[in-house]
Scaffold this motif. Sequence first.
Motif, PDB file in Angstrom:
ATOM      1  N   PRO A 309       0.861  -1.384  -0.041  1.00 24.05           N
ATOM      2  CA  PRO A 309      -0.327  -0.108   0.066  1.00 24.05           C
ATOM      3  C   PRO A 309       1.253   1.486  -0.153  1.00 24.05           C
ATOM      4  CG  PRO A 309      -0.727  -1.835   1.149  1.00 24.05           C
ATOM      5  CD  PRO A 309       0.492  -1.863   0.816  1.00 24.05           C
ATOM      6  N   GLN A 310       2.192   1.448   0.923  1.00 19.78           N
ATOM      7  CA  GLN A 310       2.767   2.321   0.462  1.00 19.78           C
ATOM      8  C   GLN A 310       4.705   2.212   0.542  1.00 19.78           C
ATOM      9  OE1 GLN A 310       1.511   3.598   5.254  1.00 19.78           O
ATOM     10  NE2 GLN A 310       1.151   6.319   3.220  1.00 19.78           N
ATOM     11  N   PRO A 311       4.380   2.399  -0.688  1.00 13.19           N
ATOM     12  CA  PRO A 311       6.575   1.191  -1.283  1.00 13.19           C
ATOM     13  C   PRO A 311       7.385   1.936  -0.179  1.00 13.19           C
ATOM     14  CG  PRO A 311       4.891   2.419  -2.660  1.00 13.19           C
ATOM     15  CD  PRO A 311       4.441   2.598  -1.841  1.00 13.19           C
ATOM     16  N   LYS A 312       7.018   3.531   0.323  1.00  9.61           N
ATOM     17  CA  LYS A 312       8.604   3.577   1.477  1.00  9.61           C
ATOM     18  C   LYS A 312       7.195   4.362   2.544  1.00  9.61           C
ATOM     19  CE  LYS A 312      12.499   4.376  -1.046  1.00  9.61           C
ATOM     20  NZ  LYS A 312      13.262   5.378  -1.339  1.00  9.61           N
ATOM     21  N   GLU A 313       7.937   4.651   3.736  1.00  3.65           N
ATOM     22  CA  GLU A 313       7.259   5.284   5.094  1.00  3.65           C
ATOM     23  C   GLU A 313       8.157   5.635   5.766  1.00  3.65           C
ATOM     24  OE1 GLU A 313       3.302   4.281   7.756  1.00  3.65           O
ATOM     25  OE2 GLU A 313       4.397   2.354   6.720  1.00  3.65           O
ATOM     26  N   PRO A 314       7.999   7.001   6.093  1.00  3.94           N
ATOM     27  CA  PRO A 314       8.866   7.707   6.839  1.00  3.94           C
ATOM     28  C   PRO A 314       8.596   7.538   8.434  1.00  3.94           C
ATOM     29  CG  PRO A 314       7.773   9.181   6.221  1.00  3.94           C
ATOM     30  CD  PRO A 314       7.473   7.842   5.741  1.00  3.94           C
ATOM     31  N   GLU A 315       9.701   7.039   9.554  1.00  4.89           N
ATOM     32  CA  GLU A 315       9.367   7.090  10.840  1.00  4.89           C
ATOM     33  C   GLU A 315       8.575   7.910  11.382  1.00  4.89           C
ATOM     34  OE1 GLU A 315      12.661   7.736  13.873  1.00  4.89           O
ATOM     35  OE2 GLU A 315      11.925   5.218  13.603  1.00  4.89           O
ATOM     36  N   SER A 316       7.298   7.536  11.627  1.00  2.32           N
ATOM     37  CA  SER A 316       6.592   8.662  12.548  1.00  2.32           C
ATOM     38  C   SER A 316       5.266   8.290  13.918  1.00  2.32           C
ATOM     39  CB  SER A 316       5.649   9.690  11.264  1.00  2.32           C
ATOM     40  OG  SER A 316       4.482   8.025  10.889  1.00  2.32           O
ATOM     41  N   LEU A 317       5.196   8.564  13.415  1.00  4.19           N
ATOM     42  CA  LEU A 317       4.445   8.440  14.877  1.00  4.19           C
ATOM     43  C   LEU A 317       3.142   7.538  14.503  1.00  4.19           C
ATOM     44  CD1 LEU A 317       3.146   8.293  18.319  1.00  4.19           C
ATOM     45  CD2 LEU A 317       1.923  10.817  18.246  1.00  4.19           C
ATOM     46  N   ALA A 318       2.687   8.219  13.168  1.00  2.00           N
ATOM     47  CA  ALA A 318       1.042   7.266  12.754  1.00  2.00           C
ATOM     48  C   ALA A 318       1.634   6.700  12.100  1.00  2.00           C
ATOM     49  CB  ALA A 318       1.110   8.504  11.302  1.00  2.00           C
ATOM     50  N   ALA A 319       3.174   5.634  12.046  1.00  2.00           N
ATOM     51  CA  ALA A 319       3.455   4.199  11.520  1.00  2.00           C
ATOM     52  C   ALA A 319       3.405   3.077  12.197  1.00  2.00           C
ATOM     53  CB  ALA A 319       5.102   4.912  10.890  1.00  2.00           C
ATOM     54  N   PHE A 320       3.549   4.177  13.435  1.00  2.00           N
ATOM     55  CA  PHE A 320       3.684   3.549  14.809  1.00  2.00           C
ATOM     56  C   PHE A 320       2.408   2.791  15.850  1.00  2.00           C
ATOM     57  CE2 PHE A 320       7.840   4.184  14.223  1.00  2.00           C
ATOM     58  CZ  PHE A 320       8.944   2.593  14.340  1.00  2.00           C
ATOM     59  N   THR A 321       1.350   3.669  15.078  1.00  2.00           N
ATOM     60  CA  THR A 321       0.369   4.080  16.423  1.00  2.00           C
ATOM     61  C   THR A 321      -0.854   3.708  15.480  1.00  2.00           C
ATOM     62  OG1 THR A 321       0.325   5.943  16.734  1.00  2.00           O
ATOM     63  CG2 THR A 321       1.581   4.789  18.105  1.00  2.00           C
ATOM     64  N   GLY A 322      -0.392   3.839  14.023  1.00  2.00           N
ATOM     65  CA  GLY A 322      -2.117   4.039  13.284  1.00  2.00           C
ATOM     66  C   GLY A 322      -2.442   3.524  12.707  1.00  2.00           C
ATOM     67  N   THR A 323      -2.453   1.883  13.357  1.00  2.00           N
ATOM     68  CA  THR A 323      -3.301   0.672  12.792  1.00  2.00           C
ATOM     69  C   THR A 323      -4.259   0.641  13.763  1.00  2.00           C
ATOM     70  OG1 THR A 323      -1.346  -0.621  13.667  1.00  2.00           O
ATOM     71  CG2 THR A 323      -2.447  -0.386  10.944  1.00  2.00           C
ATOM     72  N   VAL A 324      -3.984   1.299  15.079  1.00  2.00           N
ATOM     73  CA  VAL A 324      -5.209   1.144  16.189  1.00  2.00           C
ATOM     74  C   VAL A 324      -6.170   2.129  15.503  1.00  2.00           C
ATOM     75  CG1 VAL A 324      -5.016   2.166  18.618  1.00  2.00           C
ATOM     76  CG2 VAL A 324      -2.481   1.180  17.622  1.00  2.00           C
ATOM     77  N   SER A 325      -6.369   3.223  14.655  1.00  2.00           N
ATOM     78  CA  SER A 325      -7.185   3.572  14.161  1.00  2.00           C
ATOM     79  C   SER A 325      -8.553   2.326  14.035  1.00  2.00           C
ATOM     80  CB  SER A 325      -7.692   4.220  13.421  1.00  2.00           C
ATOM     81  OG  SER A 325      -6.303   3.767  12.300  1.00  2.00           O
ATOM     82  N   TRP A 326      -8.530   1.127  13.341  1.00  2.00           N
ATOM     83  CA  TRP A 326      -9.270   0.002  13.634  1.00  2.00           C
ATOM     84  C   TRP A 326     -10.033  -0.163  14.714  1.00  2.00           C
ATOM     85  CZ3 TRP A 326     -10.827  -0.292   7.979  1.00  2.00           C
ATOM     86  CH2 TRP A 326      -9.895  -0.215   7.314  1.00  2.00           C
TER      87      TRP A 326
END
Length: 375
Positions: A309-326
């Motif tokens: 879905p994302q070829p590259k993803e910079p390190e960020s708070l959303a990268a580590f916790t974003g899936t909690v939104s589900w």
Amino acid sequence: MRDFDSRSAKIEASSHADNGETDSETNGNDDDFEALECEWPNVELEEDIFGLSICSLTRDFWLLATKKGDPVNRYSRVLTSFTLLFGCLAIQIFLLSQVKRFVSAKAVHDVRIAYDKFENIMYDGHTTIFAEKPTLERRGIGGEFGQFFNKTNFYKLSDEDQASACRIPLSQPLFFWVVLFVWSLVCMREIRVTKELFQGLITNTQTCDSMQNALEDEDGIEGGAFVIARLTVGMKIALTFLVILPRFGITAYLLWLGCRWLLATNNFADLILNSVALEFILCLKDVLYLAMVPRRSQLDLADTTIKPPQPKEPESLAAFTGTVSWGLVAAAWVTCYMGFRGFGWHVNGWQQVLREYQWDVHNVCTQWVLERYAV
């Protein structure tokens, strides 16, 4: 078997040297941290009927476009794969319709009758008729804290009517909320996979004029693993309407139907059993795949990947916790569906099983629950 390195994410550091700074300057400032970026590997297709259909469409039409293999075999596999797909969808749709007709409808009918009897007795007949068809639904005037509600009337109900009222799932809102939340997470997982499949196949895959350019060799071995790098417009439309949308639609409908059936389940033990039973409709795609798909097609599916879905993803708070939104979406859905109660007030949710529910069963049934469930 693919190498582990080819399936693991690559971590890249953007150093200060790229900005013209020397190593001594970088090391001299301990407060500066290197920014990390994750490069995601290609994603394996799920080994189920939906993954098989994607693999068959893309691989076989690529082989036909490049004039490799026997065309009869190619068309035969496409026909077989989509026969299994349409068969899976037909069985799922049929089961959903029958569960709603024979299982959910009966449970809704019975729980409405149970709550109507409770309301009429507890309010000494001071009720308003909320609905007359298909079942009589009366609601007490003033609610639990109004002048007509009489707690002692609970013992005027028969033992069967007491049990029917006190086992209404909304009489134990916290327990029921957790059960609905777990069921919603099961469906959210399926929706998440479908969303990522759409991103990897439709939005992130380049558009080409011919299926000759659709696949790329992933491991450098002839006849080995391939990644779906490009698709024609027609192929993207076919995958969207034949695979992705039906999968999303069935999951969304099952989420609603499951919540409706569970809310009408007038037995605490059956709440857990019913939530497990519902999942078998989602698992049908896996059962058919394991039982009926040839070994050769299974191997081809295992060697076919799609873009992440994302070829590259910079390190960020959303990268580590974003899936909690589900999980938050699931929690919000459950709360909005069943409603909630405060101190002396309540908000009814979207559910239509017990419309205009008064939230007046829990306190009355406290002693009954203690006595009946004591060990």
